[in-house]
Design a protein around this motif. Sequence first.
Motif, mmCIF file in Angstrom:
data_model
loop_
_atom_site.group_PDB
_atom_site.id
_atom_site.type_symbol
_atom_site.label_atom_id
_atom_site.label_comp_id
_atom_site.label_asym_id
_atom_site.label_seq_id
_atom_site.Cartn_x
_atom_site.Cartn_y
_atom_site.Cartn_z
ATOM 1 N N LYS A 239 0.828 -1.219 0.000
ATOM 2 C CA LYS A 239 0.000 0.000 0.000
ATOM 3 C C LYS A 239 0.857 1.261 0.000
ATOM 4 C CE LYS A 239 -4.435 -1.386 0.960
ATOM 5 N NZ LYS A 239 -5.770 -1.029 1.348
ATOM 6 N N VAL A 240 1.843 1.315 0.895
ATOM 7 C CA VAL A 240 2.590 2.567 0.993
ATOM 8 C C VAL A 240 3.492 2.794 -0.213
ATOM 9 C CG1 VAL A 240 2.550 2.663 3.505
ATOM 10 C CG2 VAL A 240 4.486 1.583 2.349
ATOM 11 N N SER A 241 3.802 1.715 -0.942
ATOM 12 C CA SER A 241 4.740 1.894 -2.057
ATOM 13 C C SER A 241 4.018 2.191 -3.361
ATOM 14 C CB SER A 241 5.598 0.647 -2.217
ATOM 15 O OG SER A 241 4.790 -0.432 -2.617
ATOM 16 N N ARG A 242 2.714 2.330 -3.323
ATOM 17 C CA ARG A 242 1.992 2.518 -4.576
ATOM 18 C C ARG A 242 2.419 3.778 -5.321
ATOM 19 N NH1 ARG A 242 -4.288 0.764 -3.389
ATOM 20 N NH2 ARG A 242 -3.900 -1.473 -3.317
ATOM 21 N N SER A 243 2.802 4.810 -4.597
ATOM 22 C CA SER A 243 3.182 6.027 -5.318
ATOM 23 C C SER A 243 4.657 6.031 -5.704
ATOM 24 C CB SER A 243 2.843 7.266 -4.487
ATOM 25 O OG SER A 243 3.388 7.150 -3.205
ATOM 26 N N CYS A 244 5.424 5.057 -5.223
ATOM 27 C CA CYS A 244 6.869 5.038 -5.506
ATOM 28 C C CYS A 244 7.112 4.920 -7.001
ATOM 29 C CB CYS A 244 7.530 3.874 -4.769
ATOM 30 S SG CYS A 244 9.290 3.748 -5.088
ATOM 31 N N LEU A 245 8.015 5.763 -7.509
ATOM 32 C CA LEU A 245 8.291 5.798 -8.942
ATOM 33 C C LEU A 245 9.475 4.929 -9.329
ATOM 34 C CD1 LEU A 245 7.960 9.638 -9.480
ATOM 35 C CD2 LEU A 245 6.338 7.914 -10.222
ATOM 36 N N ALA A 246 10.056 4.254 -8.363
ATOM 37 C CA ALA A 246 11.215 3.386 -8.627
ATOM 38 C C ALA A 246 12.409 4.160 -9.163
ATOM 39 C CB ALA A 246 10.840 2.248 -9.580
ATOM 40 N N ALA A 334 7.565 11.626 -5.390
ATOM 41 C CA ALA A 334 6.246 11.023 -5.220
ATOM 42 C C ALA A 334 5.768 11.123 -3.777
ATOM 43 C CB ALA A 334 6.276 9.573 -5.670
ATOM 44 N N GLY A 335 6.479 11.865 -2.958
ATOM 45 C CA GLY A 335 6.026 12.064 -1.583
ATOM 46 C C GLY A 335 6.084 10.814 -0.722
ATOM 47 N N MET A 336 6.991 9.894 -1.039
ATOM 48 C CA MET A 336 7.150 8.722 -0.163
ATOM 49 C C MET A 336 7.616 9.219 1.200
ATOM 50 S SD MET A 336 6.350 5.968 -1.835
ATOM 51 C CE MET A 336 7.174 4.561 -1.134
#
Lengths: 676, 459
Positions: A239-246, A334-336
């Motif tokens: 869930k928390v990594s969904r916005s991660c852009l890698a 991405a605001g991680m």
Amino acid sequence: MTATTASRPATILSRAALDTWCAALIADGRRVVAPVAGATGVDYQELAAGGIPSGLGEGLPHQSPKATWFPRTEPILRLERKGQEWTVSDPDADQTRTVLFGVRACDALAPEILAPLFGWDWHDPFFENRRARLALVVLGCTKAVDEACFCTSVGTDPSGTGIGDVTLTPLAEGSFAAEANSDEGERLLALAGAAGAPADPAALARTRADARAAVPVRFDPEQARAGLAARFGDKLWEKVSRSCLACGTCAFSCPVCHCFDIQEEMCGCQGVRQKNWDACAFPHFTLHTSGHNPRPDQGTRWRQRLNHKFRYFPEKFDRTLCTGCGRCLRLCPAGMDMLADLQVVAEGAQAAAGPTVPMPTAGPAVAVTQAQDNPYRPYRMRIVQVRDETPDVRTLRLEFADPEQATGFSFQVGQFGLYSAFGEGESTFCIASSPSRSGYIECTFRQAGRVTRALRRLDVGDLMGFRGPYGNRFPVERWKGKHLLFIAGGIALPPMRCVIQWCLDHRADYRDITIVYGARTPRDLVYQDELAEWERRDDVNLWLGIDWKPRADGKDLSDQAAAEGWPAINQAEPGATVLDPAQRRRTAFVPQLVEAVKPSPADTVAVLCGPPVMINFTMQVLKKVGFAPDDVYTTLENRMKCGIGKCGRCNVGPVYVCKEGPVFTAAEIARLPPEL
Amino acid sequence: MTVAAPAAADAAASANTVFEPRLVAFVCKWCTYAGADLAGTSRMLYPPNVRVIKLPCTGRIDIAFIIRAFSQGADGVIVSGCHPGDCHYSAGNFRARRRWTLFRDLLDILGFDLRRFQCAWISAAEGTKWAATIRDFTEEMRALGPYTAMRQLAGERGAPVAPRAAVWHGRPARREPEPSADPATRARSEALAGAIAAALTDKSIAAAVGWTLSPTLRRPRPLWITAPEEADRLGLPGDSDGNLARLLKHPQLTVRPLGMVVRHAEMQALNVLRQESQVAEQDVVLFAVARDGRFLGRLDWDAAVAALAADAEGRVNGFSPEVEAEVSRVLALPSAERWDYWRTQFARCIKCYACRNSCPMCGCEVCLADKNQPQWFPTAADGPGNFAWHVIRAFHLAGRCVGCGACQAACPAGVAVNLLGAALARSAAGHFGHHAGASHQDLPLQAAFRTDDRESFIK
């Protein structure tokens, strides 16, 4: 940075005196890197002659000064080709003495945190050289830059007291109290000109205490460590990594992220092999050449980042791999939010007393002898024999091109090395020959990627590189007097050939030796000559299996296989098959064949190697027939670059596979995170 | 071509007075290569300075080849193939012509010496033209001397240049208003979340991408959800510089149709992706939000484009006025200063690939930079490595970059990554009247061509 026994009291320097001091440091032949204010922010920059640290005290510079001790690209080897010959040499060591001036405590602590890793047992001379020539003039903070600052949560003292060589504490009236923390600090301070008035120790202590109090503690790292272990398999990570852009922003901006890649580039006949920063967020970081990726999605990669920093590294080196600078929060496109995730996992977690995963010890460690200063410099090896095992698998026999290097060289059963095709790069393979057959080493590889393709182009007489031996070994002496069962699939026989050869060369030490080996087709069985020899020996039980999967058109080829001498076993109930010892070539997947062979677990050690799916099913069979996980050994092949526990790529749980592995028992693997 | 050789050649140039330039020619095998053959078999004399590399078609001449040739020490590069209309694959050279036009502009923007990159149409019958072209090119390059600018860059191999002063930082420090702080904002935010929740409930979308606030810094952060009860986590985008169209490439977000909170920037990006058949109309359901934060409703494609068009006001080719002003300033510099400007910019790059990974257009499954067979990009974050990365990325985005600024906001090192895009957008508009993302019906700039595309630089 040796601590002084009796330090001078802090002296007061004006802001202008700091500028003069920088000029004096430059005049002393040092490179001064300091915060410089630009149009839109502050950056650490090298001061030109006459330059001033204009960004001093203006918050935290955008990027960490990591490149000062760990450049984003650093040559570790120079290559030169003359015809078919290659020479390798070490790059010139950087002789520059650098002063990081006005560095914040969270940045200044980084080299100290990394020192145990880079000097663990193999020493990385590049890092150590730079660190030895680095002096730190630390500027204490008086307040948090923003909500992303969490230095006090990970034990960093924002006032910088005792950190680095000199600590500067900003005083209310705009001047600074300068205190030397080391002999080098005294020398640096001596260049600051006339000693200023002594600072009032009580006031100084108060200022520093205020600074510490100004940054609230957001979580307890011990709780975070326990929470990370407890919530390892949680849905949270997805869930928390969904916005991660890698992308690599968090790792590259982090003062202590140290994972690196090794790549080489040629320009004509000259080339350079270099370390480049790498990041665990990149999908390629752990990707095997086969296409298998132990961390297949961003959730597992983000989890690795947090676990590595707050769990694995502290359990190994007793330091949190984070200084709390907060850049990964501020700079993430991405605001991680690592801080928020840590707070979530830490909340309510019971701090664990010891390590969350016991360190594996079944494969005995081999003492490290660093024969050359640069551990990344390979031996030049001459190819003396080329054997094609299958259409795409080849064995090279290598001898030292510089014979004096051969005399000091030895390796043990199960160790591996990094083989290089000069100009292309390095690949990791186990040493496929036994130390009991000395004078040469062999490697067997399947053509898969850039390096193996280049290795395939080489011929007898050509030069290639080898560095090693690395890793732990099989505990062959503990196996004495036991039965041995070797199980291998496909290209995984080469990593086991070393230990099989060793045991056959010390045949009297062991009881029954059974080898079960399978491949897709008879053509894919490697070491055909040796297999024939083992088949002939009456002190080796060899069983060979092939898959003969139904073809795409659905036609079952097992009749054809049987006609060619590979009769099928009862696939539905392999355990019910009664194998005829005279018919040792069968059509069967390896796990089925093992079940049909019906090995007795009594006094037996099983050694297993193969692709993940084969390992998985064979483990189930071994469990079924009664093998204890402590008696099942395997050798792991993770993606590796350095081979000496620095680059971070093969890290799984508390283990660096290149250091604590590659030999593990099934019991140990079961305790590790499922990231193999 | 070795690292040492350029220096040796320089020395030779000063010692022996005659400098012999190293030239590389990338030619099509049907026309120019045959023309060169004809020149040879006809015993025509031309200087031996040129290394000819034969390719099937001018359409195959990747600009990565040209960059590589220069960074490995070439003093000049010539590309050549069949005359327009004569391509043995019908249209390869028409496409090549568009690319060369853009690439030449890109080199000019960079402050590259344009005389060192030449283009020609030479047919199989024109052996004399080949010989004359190479003779002239060699003479010209000999007169110009070694290309020191690129060699200086090559000399930075393996060692990153110390970054100099930051010229441009993309990430202004700013805070977003709390959604609950202001009643009007809250009402808009709730309307948006409500519409998305309704769409998830009636299953007209399988998932939705929108914005939420990061817990610590309260900054907008992309979020995708699959259940209606999660919709209350969604808020307004504020003035976030990210681009949600990027999430169409998210490896774990494969369900469609996808609800998406779109602003002008997302809409432009979606137009380009639709031009390229990377997204279909039925794949996305649009929830449009105006720049001032008004929720414009769940709209179909054309209505969303129209409703958001007003937000383009004041922007040039999609780029903000500040970016345009900086581009104008840089393009007005003398070419040597431009070169220095970009070198300084690229020197800051740490190769974290945040620009690529935040870009809605950078969607290749495996980026050219991550391929190693062959390794076209130097992997290092050094002079040649950073130059190749930024130039090739800019070129791959020429005619596609919509100026959303996601890359600029993402760059943690403050490299002016979107200025190249803005400058190339001017080229695309100037030469071909192409405005990226203006409409989903346009043809993709580099994939399409017109037989009457105009240029004046191909010999």
